[in-house]
Every structure is written in structure tokens, then in C-alpha cells.
Motif scaffolding. Structure first.
Motif, PDB file in Angstrom:
ATOM      1  N   UNK A  36      57.642  39.545  33.501  1.00  9.69           N
ATOM      2  CA  UNK A  36      57.554  37.612  32.856  1.00  9.69           C
ATOM      3  C   UNK A  36      56.781  37.504  31.702  1.00  9.69           C
ATOM      4  N   UNK A  37      55.921  37.070  32.966  1.00 11.79           N
ATOM      5  CA  UNK A  37      54.421  37.015  32.805  1.00 11.79           C
ATOM      6  C   UNK A  37      54.547  37.273  31.115  1.00 11.79           C
ATOM      7  N   UNK A  38      53.686  38.720  31.187  1.00  7.96           N
ATOM      8  CA  UNK A  38      53.886  39.529  30.137  1.00  7.96           C
ATOM      9  C   UNK A  38      55.030  38.940  28.807  1.00  7.96           C
ATOM     10  N   UNK A  39      55.464  38.417  29.341  1.00  6.25           N
ATOM     11  CA  UNK A  39      57.106  38.416  27.880  1.00  6.25           C
ATOM     12  C   UNK A  39      57.032  36.900  27.598  1.00  6.25           C
ATOM     13  N   UNK A  40      56.541  36.311  28.525  1.00  2.00           N
ATOM     14  CA  UNK A  40      56.147  34.636  28.047  1.00  2.00           C
ATOM     15  C   UNK A  40      54.786  34.547  27.596  1.00  2.00           C
ATOM     16  N   UNK A  41      54.023  35.168  27.289  1.00  2.00           N
ATOM     17  CA  UNK A  41      53.065  35.220  26.404  1.00  2.00           C
ATOM     18  C   UNK A  41      52.577  36.195  25.183  1.00  2.00           C
ATOM     19  N   UNK A  80      65.749  44.238  30.397  1.00  2.00           N
ATOM     20  CA  UNK A  80      65.532  45.430  28.501  1.00  2.00           C
ATOM     21  C   UNK A  80      66.260  44.139  27.688  1.00  2.00           C
ATOM     22  N   UNK A  81      67.023  43.583  27.760  1.00  2.00           N
ATOM     23  CA  UNK A  81      67.009  42.386  26.331  1.00  2.00           C
ATOM     24  C   UNK A  81      66.123  41.575  25.793  1.00  2.00           C
ATOM     25  N   UNK A  82      65.166  41.179  26.890  1.00  2.00           N
ATOM     26  CA  UNK A  82      63.754  40.294  26.753  1.00  2.00           C
ATOM     27  C   UNK A  82      62.982  40.789  26.307  1.00  2.00           C
ATOM     28  N   UNK A  83      62.439  41.973  26.558  1.00  2.00           N
ATOM     29  CA  UNK A  83      61.668  42.605  25.841  1.00  2.00           C
ATOM     30  C   UNK A  83      62.296  42.811  24.257  1.00  2.00           C
ATOM     31  N   UNK A  84      63.177  43.559  24.359  1.00  3.88           N
ATOM     32  CA  UNK A  84      63.724  43.622  23.259  1.00  3.88           C
ATOM     33  C   UNK A  84      64.232  42.730  22.698  1.00  3.88           C
ATOM     34  N   UNK A  85      64.410  41.632  22.998  1.00  6.94           N
ATOM     35  CA  UNK A  85      64.177  40.279  21.663  1.00  6.94           C
ATOM     36  C   UNK A  85      62.399  39.624  21.268  1.00  6.94           C
TER      37      UNK A  85
END
Length: 87
Positions: A36-41, A80-85
Motif C-alpha cells: 500500500x505504501x508503493x500504491x500511495x507513492x 488488485x483494484x488499487x493497482x489497476x486504478x
């Protein structure tokens, strides 16, 4: 304190299982947190590379009985939805 030999044994086994479950849950939460930290970045490349490992850790937690099957599937879907978003 347990009054019977079998109750004492059950208490010992429960204590060991509690430690195992805590370790599995902690490993899962740590992996998801770094993902989630990678996503937030906004780092899509890093998030895509971390996704399979993160999903595997969630699956392992489900297999070990730390999570319910539906809860694990819901968590995997949301990750998965977070990555695709990501753009």
C-alpha cells in the motif's frame, strides 16, 4: 488454571497456535502495508511487481486459518483494484 490433564494440554496447544497465528497475521499485514505504501507513492511498476507476492501472503494466511476465505478473496480483490486504478 486447568483442572484436567487434557485441559492443560489444550491450553498449551492454544498458546502455541496463538503465537503461530500472530506471526502469520503480522507477516501478512507487513507485506500489505509495504504494498500500500508503493500504491500511495504512485509507483505503479513497484506495485505491479509486489502484487503477486502480496496476494500469495494473503492466500497463505487464509490457508493457515488466520483469515476467512471470503475475507481473503475480498482483500485480494481490493488490492488488485488499487493497482489497476493507478495511472
Amino acid at each position: 488454571m486447568a483442572n484436567h490433564k487434557s485441559a492443560a494440554k489444550k491450553a498449551r496447544h492454544d498458546a502455541e497456535a496463538r503465537l503461530r497465528n500472530r506471526a502469520n497475521r503480522s507477516a501478512m499485514r507487513s507485506t500489505v502495508k509495504s504494498f500500500l505504501a508503493a500504491i500511495a507513492a504512485g509507483d505503479k511498476a513497484k506495485a505491479v511487481s509486489l502484487l503477486p507476492g502480496t496476494l500469495g501472503v494473503v492466500d497463505k494466511a487464509c490457508r493457515k486459518g488466520v483469515m476467512h476465505k471470503n475475507a481473503a478473496n475480498r482483500a485480494k480483490s481490493r488490492l488488485t483494484l488499487k493497482v489497476n486504478g493507478l495511472a
